[in-house]
Design an enzyme around this catalytic site. Structure first.
Site, PDB file in Angstrom:
ATOM      1  N   PRO A   2       0.776  -1.226   0.000  1.00 58.62           N
ATOM      2  CA  PRO A   2       0.000   0.000   0.000  1.00 58.62           C
ATOM      3  C   PRO A   2       0.812   1.282   0.000  1.00 58.62           C
ATOM      4  O   PRO A   2       1.577   1.563   0.905  1.00 58.62           O
ATOM      5  CB  PRO A   2      -0.805  -0.076   1.300  1.00 58.62           C
ATOM      6  CG  PRO A   2      -0.628  -1.444   1.797  1.00 58.62           C
ATOM      7  CD  PRO A   2       0.680  -1.898   1.278  1.00 58.62           C
ATOM      8  N   GLU A   3       0.589   2.055  -1.018  1.00 59.83           N
ATOM      9  CA  GLU A   3       0.938   3.464  -0.982  1.00 59.83           C
ATOM     10  C   GLU A   3      -0.380   4.177  -0.679  1.00 59.83           C
ATOM     11  O   GLU A   3      -1.440   3.549  -0.640  1.00 59.83           O
ATOM     12  CB  GLU A   3       1.503   3.922  -2.338  1.00 59.83           C
ATOM     13  CG  GLU A   3       2.927   3.471  -2.569  1.00 59.83           C
ATOM     14  CD  GLU A   3       3.911   4.652  -2.588  1.00 59.83           C
ATOM     15  OE1 GLU A   3       3.501   5.765  -2.215  1.00 59.83           O
ATOM     16  OE2 GLU A   3       5.078   4.445  -2.974  1.00 59.83           O
TER      17      GLU A   3
END
Length: 271
Positions: A2-3
């Site tokens: 996850p960004e």
DNA sequence: ACTTCGACCTGTTGGC
DNA sequence: TGCCAACAGGTCGAAG
């Protein structure tokens, strides 16, 4: 995994399924995430109604009248909404089960994520209180970055990835936004001009916004198999493109290590 | 006060 | 084909 765009997409994806729903059970299969999942969490959450599904940086916040679940996906975490009868697989460490027979399930192979509980205002929690501004908010400006960088000798790329400066700019987007602004990632933060920051800040905002939009548009349904996050489908200009030609000048993209993370940039286009 | 570095984990990939 | 090292989208907290 996850960004920021994926965290925001996850938040939006789970929200309609859990907002105003009552928690009927909590299952902790493996409490050993980055920090232990508090043993008291089950007792605190059961019978509570989710009143708000929010985000601060890469933390997802599930508010109830008794307190707030603080959730981080770390490097490999993901959230899904399933029927509560769905079989849990190897790295499915944590479930919140709701009165509509749905379950919010956290999977996190590397266990760098966390699930915490804040009794009062989660924004005052130790992990959140010192976070920098949200990149998409108006308070995140070139002037802000310029001022706060005046005594900072760290490389601009490392500076951008510091969540106490600004939240949500991870390795992919630090690389991509510096390329878009034509700034060499090795330059010291304090040596960068206001003018350069004025070029950089709108790039950060635009790239994150676009990725969030793509995440939203590619992720039609958060139930069952989740598709690839939107930002995987967008073209990355430099990230992961070591030795490939720069899309601007054709010179070969260079990979270096900064603060133990891979940096990719064009030595011709980024000065 | 700032910077660097180790640490936390498992899964995937690429070179031999 | 198989094995093993290197690497992966994060970030805290200790040490310098």
């Amino acid at each position: 995994m996850p960004e920021l765009p994926e965290v925001e997409t996850s938040r939006r994806g789970i929200k309609p399924h859990i907002l105003n729903k009552k928690v009927t059970d909590v299952i902790i299969r493996n409490k050993n995430l980055r920090w232990p999942i508090p043993g008291s969490l089950k007792k605190q959450l059961i019978d509570q109604v989710i009143q708000k599904v929010d985000r601060r940086g890469k933390y997802i916040l599930l508010y109830t009248s008794a307190g707030t679940v603080i959730l981080h996906l770390g490097m490999s975490g993901s959230l899904r909404i399933l029927n509560k009868s769905a079989t849990a697989e190897k790295h499915d460490h944590f479930d919140i089960i709701f009165s509509n027979n749905k379950v919010l399930r956290l999977r996190d192979p590397r266990r760098f994520g966390c699930v915490l509980w804040a009794k009062s205002d989660p924004l005052k929690h130790k992990l959140l209180i010192n976070l920098g501004p949200e990149p998409l908010n108006d308070e995140f400006t070139a002037e802000y970055l310029f001022e706060i960088s005046r005594n900072r000798k760290v490389a601009i790329k490392t500076f951008l990835m510091n969540s106490h400066i600004v939240v949500g700019v991870g390795n992919i987007y630090a690389n991509e936004s510096l390329f878009a602004a034509g700034i060499n990632p090795k330059r010291a933060a304090h040596k960068i001009s206001l003018k350069s920051y004025q070029s950089l800040v709108p790039k950060i905002k635009a790239i994150l916004k676009k990725s969030i939009e793509q995440g939203g548009s590619t992720l039609k349904d958060f139930i069952n198999e989740d598709g690839k996050p939107g930002y995987f489908q967008q073209t990355l200009c430099v990230y992961g493109r070591d030795s490939e030609p720069c899309i601007n000048c054709g010179n070969s993209i260079k990979q270096i290590i900064q603060a133990q993370r891979s940096t990719y940039y064009c030595t011709t286009c980024q000065k």
